[in-house]
Design a protein around this motif. Structure first.
Motif, PDB file in Angstrom:
ATOM      1  N   ILE A  61       0.851  -1.191   0.000  1.00 56.89           N
ATOM      2  CA  ILE A  61       0.000   0.000   0.000  1.00 56.89           C
ATOM      3  C   ILE A  61       0.890   1.246   0.000  1.00 56.89           C
ATOM      4  CG2 ILE A  61      -1.778   1.258   1.312  1.00 56.89           C
ATOM      5  CD1 ILE A  61      -2.750  -1.463   0.280  1.00 56.89           C
ATOM      6  N   THR A  62       0.566   2.234  -0.821  1.00 54.65           N
ATOM      7  CA  THR A  62       1.346   3.472  -0.825  1.00 54.65           C
ATOM      8  C   THR A  62       0.620   4.552  -0.038  1.00 54.65           C
ATOM      9  OG1 THR A  62       0.415   3.994  -2.982  1.00 54.65           O
ATOM     10  CG2 THR A  62       2.605   3.018  -2.954  1.00 54.65           C
ATOM     11  N   VAL A  63       1.399   5.564   0.388  1.00 57.01           N
ATOM     12  CA  VAL A  63       0.883   6.546   1.344  1.00 57.01           C
ATOM     13  C   VAL A  63       1.078   7.958   0.811  1.00 57.01           C
ATOM     14  CG1 VAL A  63       1.090   7.442   3.697  1.00 57.01           C
ATOM     15  CG2 VAL A  63       1.426   4.998   3.265  1.00 57.01           C
ATOM     16  N   GLY A  64       0.082   8.788   1.024  1.00 53.82           N
ATOM     17  CA  GLY A  64       0.192  10.208   0.740  1.00 53.82           C
ATOM     18  C   GLY A  64      -0.306  10.998   1.931  1.00 53.82           C
TER      19      GLY A  64
ATOM     20  N   ILE B 186       7.280  11.621   0.543  1.00 49.43           N
ATOM     21  CA  ILE B 186       5.828  11.824   0.428  1.00 49.43           C
ATOM     22  C   ILE B 186       5.619  12.977  -0.551  1.00 49.43           C
ATOM     23  CG2 ILE B 186       3.729  12.515   1.662  1.00 49.43           C
ATOM     24  CD1 ILE B 186       4.626   9.749   2.519  1.00 49.43           C
ATOM     25  N   ARG B 187       5.021  12.705  -1.681  1.00 51.69           N
ATOM     26  CA  ARG B 187       4.888  13.724  -2.729  1.00 51.69           C
ATOM     27  C   ARG B 187       3.436  13.915  -3.183  1.00 51.69           C
ATOM     28  NH1 ARG B 187       8.906  14.827  -0.957  1.00 51.69           N
ATOM     29  NH2 ARG B 187      11.009  14.848  -1.833  1.00 51.69           N
ATOM     30  N   TRP B 188       2.517  13.107  -2.653  1.00 52.05           N
ATOM     31  CA  TRP B 188       1.124  13.204  -3.069  1.00 52.05           C
ATOM     32  C   TRP B 188       0.281  13.720  -1.920  1.00 52.05           C
ATOM     33  CZ3 TRP B 188       1.179   7.355  -4.474  1.00 52.05           C
ATOM     34  CH2 TRP B 188       2.002   7.151  -5.588  1.00 52.05           C
ATOM     35  N   LEU B 189      -0.695  14.517  -2.272  1.00 55.52           N
ATOM     36  CA  LEU B 189      -1.556  15.158  -1.277  1.00 55.52           C
ATOM     37  C   LEU B 189      -3.008  15.006  -1.714  1.00 55.52           C
ATOM     38  CD1 LEU B 189      -2.161  17.322   0.987  1.00 55.52           C
ATOM     39  CD2 LEU B 189      -1.711  19.053  -0.771  1.00 55.52           C
ATOM     40  N   ALA B 190      -3.855  14.558  -0.805  1.00 61.73           N
ATOM     41  CA  ALA B 190      -5.304  14.615  -1.043  1.00 61.73           C
ATOM     42  C   ALA B 190      -5.846  15.731  -0.170  1.00 61.73           C
ATOM     43  CB  ALA B 190      -5.967  13.282  -0.690  1.00 61.73           C
ATOM     44  N   TYR B 191      -6.438  16.734  -0.801  1.00 59.99           N
ATOM     45  CA  TYR B 191      -6.921  17.893  -0.047  1.00 59.99           C
ATOM     46  C   TYR B 191      -8.071  17.473   0.879  1.00 59.99           C
ATOM     47  CZ  TYR B 191      -4.438  20.236  -3.835  1.00 59.99           C
ATOM     48  OH  TYR B 191      -3.479  20.628  -4.737  1.00 59.99           O
ATOM     49  N   PRO B 192      -8.051  17.903   2.157  1.00 61.40           N
ATOM     50  CA  PRO B 192      -9.172  17.596   3.046  1.00 61.40           C
ATOM     51  C   PRO B 192     -10.496  18.056   2.417  1.00 61.40           C
ATOM     52  CG  PRO B 192      -7.350  18.498   4.312  1.00 61.40           C
ATOM     53  CD  PRO B 192      -6.973  18.624   2.856  1.00 61.40           C
ATOM     54  N   ARG B 193     -11.469  17.157   2.412  1.00 49.49           N
ATOM     55  CA  ARG B 193     -12.779  17.366   1.778  1.00 49.49           C
ATOM     56  C   ARG B 193     -12.643  17.713   0.290  1.00 49.49           C
ATOM     57  NH1 ARG B 193     -16.621  18.016   6.106  1.00 49.49           N
ATOM     58  NH2 ARG B 193     -15.496  18.266   8.056  1.00 49.49           N
ATOM     59  N   GLY B 194     -11.470  17.486  -0.272  1.00 51.35           N
ATOM     60  CA  GLY B 194     -11.237  17.766  -1.690  1.00 51.35           C
ATOM     61  C   GLY B 194     -11.112  19.247  -2.000  1.00 51.35           C
TER      62      GLY B 194
ATOM     63  N   ALA C 250       2.590  23.133  -3.849  1.00 49.20           N
ATOM     64  CA  ALA C 250       3.804  22.998  -4.653  1.00 49.20           C
ATOM     65  C   ALA C 250       5.014  23.463  -3.845  1.00 49.20           C
ATOM     66  CB  ALA C 250       3.665  23.821  -5.941  1.00 49.20           C
ATOM     67  N   ARG C 251       4.866  24.590  -3.137  1.00 47.27           N
ATOM     68  CA  ARG C 251       6.000  25.097  -2.340  1.00 47.27           C
ATOM     69  C   ARG C 251       6.346  24.151  -1.193  1.00 47.27           C
ATOM     70  NH1 ARG C 251       3.898  30.461  -2.507  1.00 47.27           N
ATOM     71  NH2 ARG C 251       3.388  30.266  -0.303  1.00 47.27           N
ATOM     72  N   ALA C 252       5.334  23.447  -0.688  1.00 51.31           N
ATOM     73  CA  ALA C 252       5.562  22.499   0.415  1.00 51.31           C
ATOM     74  C   ALA C 252       6.142  21.182  -0.083  1.00 51.31           C
ATOM     75  CB  ALA C 252       4.256  22.259   1.176  1.00 51.31           C
ATOM     76  N   GLY C 253       6.333  21.050  -1.396  1.00 47.09           N
ATOM     77  CA  GLY C 253       7.039  19.888  -1.923  1.00 47.09           C
ATOM     78  C   GLY C 253       6.165  18.799  -2.519  1.00 47.09           C
ATOM     79  N   PHE C 254       4.884  19.099  -2.759  1.00 44.09           N
ATOM     80  CA  PHE C 254       4.011  18.078  -3.350  1.00 44.09           C
ATOM     81  C   PHE C 254       3.995  18.199  -4.876  1.00 44.09           C
ATOM     82  CE2 PHE C 254       2.542  18.407   0.994  1.00 44.09           C
ATOM     83  CZ  PHE C 254       2.466  17.060   1.333  1.00 44.09           C
ATOM     84  N   THR C 255       4.032  17.036  -5.532  1.00 44.21           N
ATOM     85  CA  THR C 255       4.012  17.021  -6.990  1.00 44.21           C
ATOM     86  C   THR C 255       2.615  16.776  -7.546  1.00 44.21           C
ATOM     87  OG1 THR C 255       4.499  14.649  -6.961  1.00 44.21           O
ATOM     88  CG2 THR C 255       6.381  16.158  -7.154  1.00 44.21           C
ATOM     89  N   HIS C 256       1.775  16.104  -6.767  1.00 39.90           N
ATOM     90  CA  HIS C 256       0.427  15.780  -7.224  1.00 39.90           C
ATOM     91  C   HIS C 256      -0.588  16.066  -6.114  1.00 39.90           C
ATOM     92  CE1 HIS C 256       2.953  13.463  -9.984  1.00 39.90           C
ATOM     93  NE2 HIS C 256       1.944  13.543 -10.853  1.00 39.90           N
ATOM     94  N   GLY C 257      -1.689  16.704  -6.498  1.00 39.07           N
ATOM     95  CA  GLY C 257      -2.756  17.006  -5.548  1.00 39.07           C
ATOM     96  C   GLY C 257      -4.058  16.397  -6.044  1.00 39.07           C
ATOM     97  N   PHE C 258      -4.758  15.703  -5.151  1.00 40.72           N
ATOM     98  CA  PHE C 258      -5.972  14.984  -5.538  1.00 40.72           C
ATOM     99  C   PHE C 258      -7.194  15.638  -4.902  1.00 40.72           C
ATOM    100  CE2 PHE C 258      -2.386  12.245  -6.051  1.00 40.72           C
ATOM    101  CZ  PHE C 258      -2.611  11.692  -7.305  1.00 40.72           C
TER     102      PHE C 258
END
Ligand SMILES: [Zn+2]
Length: 254
Positions: free
Chosen positions: A127-130, A166-174, A185-193
């Motif tokens: 399982i992968t983690v974001g 850790i490079r992926w982020l799922a925004y709370p409540r989207g 992006a500044r915090a180092g995330f490459t992908h946001g869901f």
């Protein structure tokens, strides 16, 4: 390609967010038989536009990191050999063990989140983690600096606790907007869901997902894992997609 967003797999909690294990098992069996389920890494590396991926594929993600993902969902995912990604609220893994205070309809028993040991065991099972932010606040309500601090802290805590980038982020409540995406992006995330309720522009930091709720039966799952459903959702014909989903629900109820 539809990226599905589940929340809890939980026997006791009656909520749109929580599927009983038997229902989740049915979903997984159906997906295994009728779709090619790929990892989020495979998906994220090949797309920023949800409609560009091969037909018939799907991705499984889970928000919030509830403990039922370890006790109930993991054995089912392993049984069906399906890859999945969990988005964890970082501060729940620290010594403060932040309680779950972000749910609108919590059960009577306090909801437990995954322990660090459980997350590590899930990772060793593939399982992968974001990140699902540090404290599950509405990021659009924060200043851009506050948002960046929260997201950077979440990445650092998760990397420190889990020992992986850790490079992926799922925004709370989207929820996200231009400032949130810049901060991510500044915090180092490459992908946001995200989890859009209406059409929104897509980018690597605004990748739409499709919410799966406890009332979604197999007919709804079939509809929600088609490319045309996604295409409808991302166009001005969105109300039509809602109507189609309603149709799926009625068929399930019948
Ligand atoms: Zn959440």
């Amino acid at each position: 390609m539809p990226i599905l967003c589940y929340h809890a797999v939980d026997e006791a909690w009656r909520s749109p967010l929580a599927l009983p294990a038997a229902v989740f098992d049915q979903h997984c069996a159906w997906l295994r038989a009728h779709r090619r389920v790929v990892s989020l890494a495979d998906a994220a590396n090949t797309m920023t536009d949800a409609s560009r991926l091969p037909r018939g594929t799907a991705v499984l993600t889970f928000d919030d990191g509830f403990q039922g993902l370890y006790t109930d969902a993991l054995p089912i995912l392993l049984k069906h050999r399906l890859p999945a990604t969990i988005f964890v609220v970082a501060d729940t893994l620290t010594s403060t063990q932040r309680p779950v205070d972000w749910i609108d309809d919590p059960p009577t028993e306090p909801l437990k989140t995954l322990s660090r040991a459980q997350v590590l065991e899930m990772m060793s099972a593939g399982i992968t983690v974001g990140s699902h932010s540090n404290t599950h606040r509405d990021l659009t309500a924060l200043s851009e600096d506050e948002c960046e601090r929260d997201l950077r802290a979440s990445r650092e805590v998760l990397e420190d606790q889990l020992g992986v980038p850790i490079r992926w982020l799922a925004y709370p409540r989207g929820r996200h907007d231009e400032r949130v995406r810049r901060a991510a992006a500044r915090a180092g995330f490459t992908h946001g869901f995200a989890l859009p309720e209406a059409p929104e522009p897509m980018s690597a930091l605004a990748i739409p997902r499709v919410g799966i709720w406890s009332h979604d039966g197999l007919s709804a799952l079939r509809v929600k894992t088609t490319n045309w459903y996604l295409a409808l959702r991302s166009s001005r014909a969105y109300p039509l997609a809602r109507a189609v989903r309603q149709l799926g629900r009625r068929r399930v109820a019948a």
